[in-house]
Write a protein that holds these residues in place. Structure first.
Motif, short mmCIF file in Angstrom:
data_model
loop_
_atom_site.label_atom_id
_atom_site.label_comp_id
_atom_site.label_asym_id
_atom_site.label_seq_id
_atom_site.Cartn_x
_atom_site.Cartn_y
_atom_site.Cartn_z
N ARG A 200 77.78 67.40 40.80
CA ARG A 200 77.79 68.14 42.06
C ARG A 200 79.19 68.68 42.26
O ARG A 200 80.16 67.92 42.20
CB ARG A 200 77.40 67.23 43.21
N ALA B 105 81.65 72.31 43.90
CA ALA B 105 81.72 73.58 44.63
C ALA B 105 81.39 74.71 43.68
O ALA B 105 81.74 74.68 42.49
CB ALA B 105 83.11 73.77 45.22
N SER B 106 80.71 75.71 44.17
CA SER B 106 80.38 76.87 43.35
C SER B 106 81.66 77.63 43.01
O SER B 106 82.69 77.48 43.67
CB SER B 106 79.38 77.77 44.06
N HIS C 143 77.43 73.89 45.24
CA HIS C 143 77.36 73.98 46.68
C HIS C 143 78.42 74.95 47.18
O HIS C 143 79.55 74.95 46.69
CB HIS C 143 77.58 72.60 47.32
N ASP C 144 78.05 75.77 48.16
CA ASP C 144 79.03 76.67 48.77
C ASP C 144 80.13 75.84 49.41
O ASP C 144 79.88 74.75 49.95
CB ASP C 144 78.37 77.53 49.84
N LYS C 145 81.35 76.35 49.35
CA LYS C 145 82.50 75.61 49.89
C LYS C 145 82.37 75.35 51.39
O LYS C 145 82.94 74.41 51.90
CB LYS C 145 83.79 76.34 49.57
N GLU C 146 81.57 76.15 52.08
CA GLU C 146 81.37 75.91 53.51
C GLU C 146 80.46 74.72 53.76
O GLU C 146 80.36 74.25 54.89
CB GLU C 146 80.78 77.15 54.18
N ASN C 147 79.84 74.19 52.70
CA ASN C 147 78.95 73.04 52.83
C ASN C 147 79.56 71.76 52.28
O ASN C 147 78.84 70.77 52.09
CB ASN C 147 77.62 73.33 52.12
N ILE C 148 80.87 71.77 52.02
CA ILE C 148 81.56 70.59 51.51
C ILE C 148 82.77 70.33 52.40
O ILE C 148 83.53 71.25 52.70
CB ILE C 148 82.03 70.79 50.05
N ALA C 149 82.95 69.08 52.80
CA ALA C 149 84.12 68.72 53.60
C ALA C 149 84.79 67.50 53.00
O ALA C 149 84.14 66.64 52.41
CB ALA C 149 83.71 68.42 55.04
N LEU D 94 86.46 71.46 56.16
CA LEU D 94 85.62 72.20 55.22
C LEU D 94 86.48 72.81 54.11
O LEU D 94 87.58 73.29 54.37
CB LEU D 94 84.88 73.32 55.95
N SER E 98 85.96 75.53 52.67
CA SER E 98 86.08 76.96 52.92
C SER E 98 87.24 77.28 53.87
O SER E 98 87.69 78.43 53.94
CB SER E 98 84.78 77.51 53.50
#
Length: 61
Positions: free
Chosen positions: A7, A9-10, A46-52, A57, A59
């Motif tokens: 898993r 970040a894209s 996963h889009d960076k806006e969906n990872i913290a 975040l 993003s």
């Protein structure tokens, strides 16, 4: 049948994923003595806006 899920970040290139899959497969084959055809590697991007991390975040870094 070893199965590895990565898993991340894209944003990685196809070539980076190709190399990583080959390296992971080689390590599992060498360590466990299984045929490379039995090794599965899944990439979940996963889009960076969906990872913290630490409450921030990716993003917004």
């Amino acid at each position: 049948m070893p199965v590895v899920t990565i898993r991340m970040a894209s944003g990685r290139t196809l070539e980076q994923k190709r190399i990583l899959a080959a390296e992971i497969t080689a390590a599992i084959t060498r360590t466990l003595g299984v045929d490379p055809e039995q090794v599965f590697v899944f990439f979940e991007e996963h889009d960076k806006e969906n990872i913290a991390q630490a409450g921030r975040l990716f993003s917004e870094s």
